[in-house]
Design an enzyme around this catalytic site. Sequence first.
Site, PDB file in Angstrom:
ATOM      1  N   SER A  57       0.857  -1.189   0.000  1.00 38.25           N
ATOM      2  CA  SER A  57       0.000   0.000   0.000  1.00 38.25           C
ATOM      3  C   SER A  57       0.890   1.234   0.000  1.00 38.25           C
ATOM      4  O   SER A  57       2.000   1.195   0.560  1.00 38.25           O
ATOM      5  CB  SER A  57      -0.879   0.020   1.254  1.00 38.25           C
ATOM      6  OG  SER A  57      -1.540   1.267   1.375  1.00 38.25           O
ATOM      7  N   TYR A 100      -1.454  -0.623  10.388  1.00 40.42           N
ATOM      8  CA  TYR A 100      -1.635  -1.157   9.027  1.00 40.42           C
ATOM      9  C   TYR A 100      -0.503  -0.678   8.114  1.00 40.42           C
ATOM     10  O   TYR A 100       0.094  -1.469   7.372  1.00 40.42           O
ATOM     11  CB  TYR A 100      -2.997  -0.689   8.503  1.00 40.42           C
ATOM     12  CG  TYR A 100      -3.249  -0.905   7.025  1.00 40.42           C
ATOM     13  CD1 TYR A 100      -3.714  -2.131   6.554  1.00 40.42           C
ATOM     14  CD2 TYR A 100      -3.041   0.127   6.108  1.00 40.42           C
ATOM     15  CE1 TYR A 100      -3.951  -2.320   5.204  1.00 40.42           C
ATOM     16  CE2 TYR A 100      -3.283  -0.055   4.761  1.00 40.42           C
ATOM     17  CZ  TYR A 100      -3.731  -1.280   4.309  1.00 40.42           C
ATOM     18  OH  TYR A 100      -3.969  -1.461   2.957  1.00 40.42           O
TER      19      TYR A 100
HETATM   20  P1  NAP Z   1     -11.470  -6.116   0.699  1.00 38.49           P
HETATM   21  O1  NAP Z   1     -12.353  -5.566  -0.360  1.00 38.49           O
HETATM   22  O2  NAP Z   1     -11.757  -5.824   2.150  1.00 38.49           O
HETATM   23  O3  NAP Z   1     -11.362  -7.692   0.495  1.00 38.49           O
HETATM   24  C1  NAP Z   1     -10.616  -8.424   1.397  1.00 38.49           C
HETATM   25  C2  NAP Z   1     -10.442  -9.839   0.889  1.00 38.49           C
HETATM   26  O4  NAP Z   1      -9.522 -10.513   1.777  1.00 38.49           O
HETATM   27  C3  NAP Z   1     -11.719 -10.641   0.904  1.00 38.49           C
HETATM   28  O5  NAP Z   1     -11.644 -11.551  -0.162  1.00 38.49           O
HETATM   29  C4  NAP Z   1     -11.634 -11.366   2.256  1.00 38.49           C
HETATM   30  O6  NAP Z   1     -12.341 -12.604   2.276  1.00 38.49           O
HETATM   31  C5  NAP Z   1     -10.160 -11.640   2.334  1.00 38.49           C
HETATM   32  N1  NAP Z   1      -9.602 -11.818   3.674  1.00 38.49           N
HETATM   33  C6  NAP Z   1      -9.655 -10.964   4.727  1.00 38.49           C
HETATM   34  N2  NAP Z   1      -8.974 -11.479   5.771  1.00 38.49           N
HETATM   35  C7  NAP Z   1      -8.486 -12.670   5.356  1.00 38.49           C
HETATM   36  C8  NAP Z   1      -7.720 -13.685   5.974  1.00 38.49           C
HETATM   37  N3  NAP Z   1      -7.305 -13.568   7.258  1.00 38.49           N
HETATM   38  N4  NAP Z   1      -7.407 -14.793   5.276  1.00 38.49           N
HETATM   39  C9  NAP Z   1      -7.825 -14.933   3.988  1.00 38.49           C
HETATM   40  N5  NAP Z   1      -8.541 -14.005   3.343  1.00 38.49           N
HETATM   41  C10 NAP Z   1      -8.873 -12.901   4.029  1.00 38.49           C
HETATM   42  O7  NAP Z   1      -9.954  -5.655   0.499  1.00 38.49           O
HETATM   43  P2  NAP Z   1      -9.239  -4.853  -0.691  1.00 38.49           P
HETATM   44  O8  NAP Z   1      -9.465  -3.404  -0.486  1.00 38.49           O
HETATM   45  O9  NAP Z   1      -9.516  -5.483  -2.003  1.00 38.49           O
HETATM   46  O10 NAP Z   1      -7.725  -5.105  -0.268  1.00 38.49           O
HETATM   47  C11 NAP Z   1      -6.912  -6.102  -0.859  1.00 38.49           C
HETATM   48  C12 NAP Z   1      -5.473  -5.768  -0.526  1.00 38.49           C
HETATM   49  O11 NAP Z   1      -5.160  -4.482  -1.060  1.00 38.49           O
HETATM   50  C13 NAP Z   1      -5.163  -5.694   0.974  1.00 38.49           C
HETATM   51  O12 NAP Z   1      -3.897  -6.245   1.240  1.00 38.49           O
HETATM   52  C14 NAP Z   1      -5.161  -4.214   1.243  1.00 38.49           C
HETATM   53  O13 NAP Z   1      -4.356  -3.887   2.355  1.00 38.49           O
HETATM   54  C15 NAP Z   1      -4.577  -3.696  -0.051  1.00 38.49           C
HETATM   55  N6  NAP Z   1      -4.852  -2.285  -0.309  1.00 38.49           N
HETATM   56  C16 NAP Z   1      -6.126  -1.836  -0.479  1.00 38.49           C
HETATM   57  C17 NAP Z   1      -6.353  -0.490  -0.713  1.00 38.49           C
HETATM   58  C18 NAP Z   1      -7.729   0.080  -0.917  1.00 38.49           C
HETATM   59  O14 NAP Z   1      -7.866   1.320  -0.929  1.00 38.49           O
HETATM   60  N7  NAP Z   1      -8.759  -0.731  -1.072  1.00 38.49           N
HETATM   61  C19 NAP Z   1      -5.269   0.396  -0.751  1.00 38.49           C
HETATM   62  C20 NAP Z   1      -3.995  -0.092  -0.577  1.00 38.49           C
HETATM   63  C21 NAP Z   1      -3.799  -1.437  -0.353  1.00 38.49           C
HETATM   64  P3  NAP Z   1     -13.948 -12.673   2.609  1.00 38.49           P
HETATM   65  O15 NAP Z   1     -14.643 -12.232   1.340  1.00 38.49           O
HETATM   66  O16 NAP Z   1     -14.174 -14.106   2.951  1.00 38.49           O
HETATM   67  O17 NAP Z   1     -14.196 -11.722   3.748  1.00 38.49           O
END
Ligand code: NAP
Length: 248
Positions: free
Chosen positions: A143, A157
């Site tokens: 991130s 985080y």
């Molecule tokens: P999200 O929409 O909250 O989706 C999270 C995903 O991770 C879901 O598929 C969830 O499964 C799964 N998950 C959560 N905890 C888990 C665990 N302990 N073991 C296995 N699976 C798990 O997240 P996102 O925004 O797409 O984020 C994905 C990645 O991008 C993360 O690493 C996040 O830190 C990074 N990121 C996101 C952003 C942003 O703005 N969105 C920015 C920078 C970085 P379920 O569906 O079963 O709950």
Amino acid sequence: MDQVIIITGGSRGIGAATARLAAKRGYAVCINYISNEAAAQALVKEIESAGGKAIAVAADVAKEADIIRLFDTVDQALGPVTALVNNAGILETQMRVDQMDAARLTRIFTANITGSFICSREAIKRMSTRHGGQGGAIVNVSSVAARLGSPGEYVDYAASKGAVDALTIGLSKEVAEEGIRVNAVRPGFIYTDIHAAGGEPGRVDRVKSAVPMKRGGQPEEVATAILWLLSDEASYATGTFIDLAGGR
Ligand code: NAP
């Protein structure tokens, strides 16, 4: 050789966009998730009806035994993994460091850091020429928080993503001669459900004016970079980062 990809946290958000694109590019896809079986199974159906191959496997990346079972399941169902996306990541309610307790820090660090290490270990055992494998590629989803620090929101985080960056650099050098490339993407503010977990579902729209491009990003705009880093087009890229943050 069949291309087999494991995407941790592949059921929603950036992981789901990556799963869709990987299937289109011909990978057999393992969609890992923790609890939202409906979302994971709906995505498997969507990929299959478009002619692709996918399975969904529930496993908590914060649990070593779950990760071992995840990789063993993929060995049996799809063959050994050739591409890993360490995408699963969590954050918790926005607060200052002076309010955080050790239990929260352990949850964040275990899922985001230990999970990425242990998944990488299992992938390397299968990919590395040192272990009889045929090579592969790993992309860590870090991130821009790793360089911005997320003050007043979730410094824990941000620190976990700093560790993911260090993992990317160190591991890329460790396995560079073993046919494995290790890179990372650093998304900025992307429209997904993760912001609701921090207590602010509308966060991207609140903060987007601070982005030079004045907008949030879409999960698909991150997925394309992940798939490029995994592909042979990125054959000389390892230990490197692509920031997808609209200039932030
Ligand atoms: P999200 O929409 O909250 O989706 C999270 C995903 O991770 C879901 O598929 C969830 O499964 C799964 N998950 C959560 N905890 C888990 C665990 N302990 N073991 C296995 N699976 C798990 O997240 P996102 O925004 O797409 O984020 C994905 C990645 O991008 C993360 O690493 C996040 O830190 C990074 N990121 C996101 C952003 C942003 O703005 N969105 C920015 C920078 C970085 P379920 O569906 O079963 O709950």
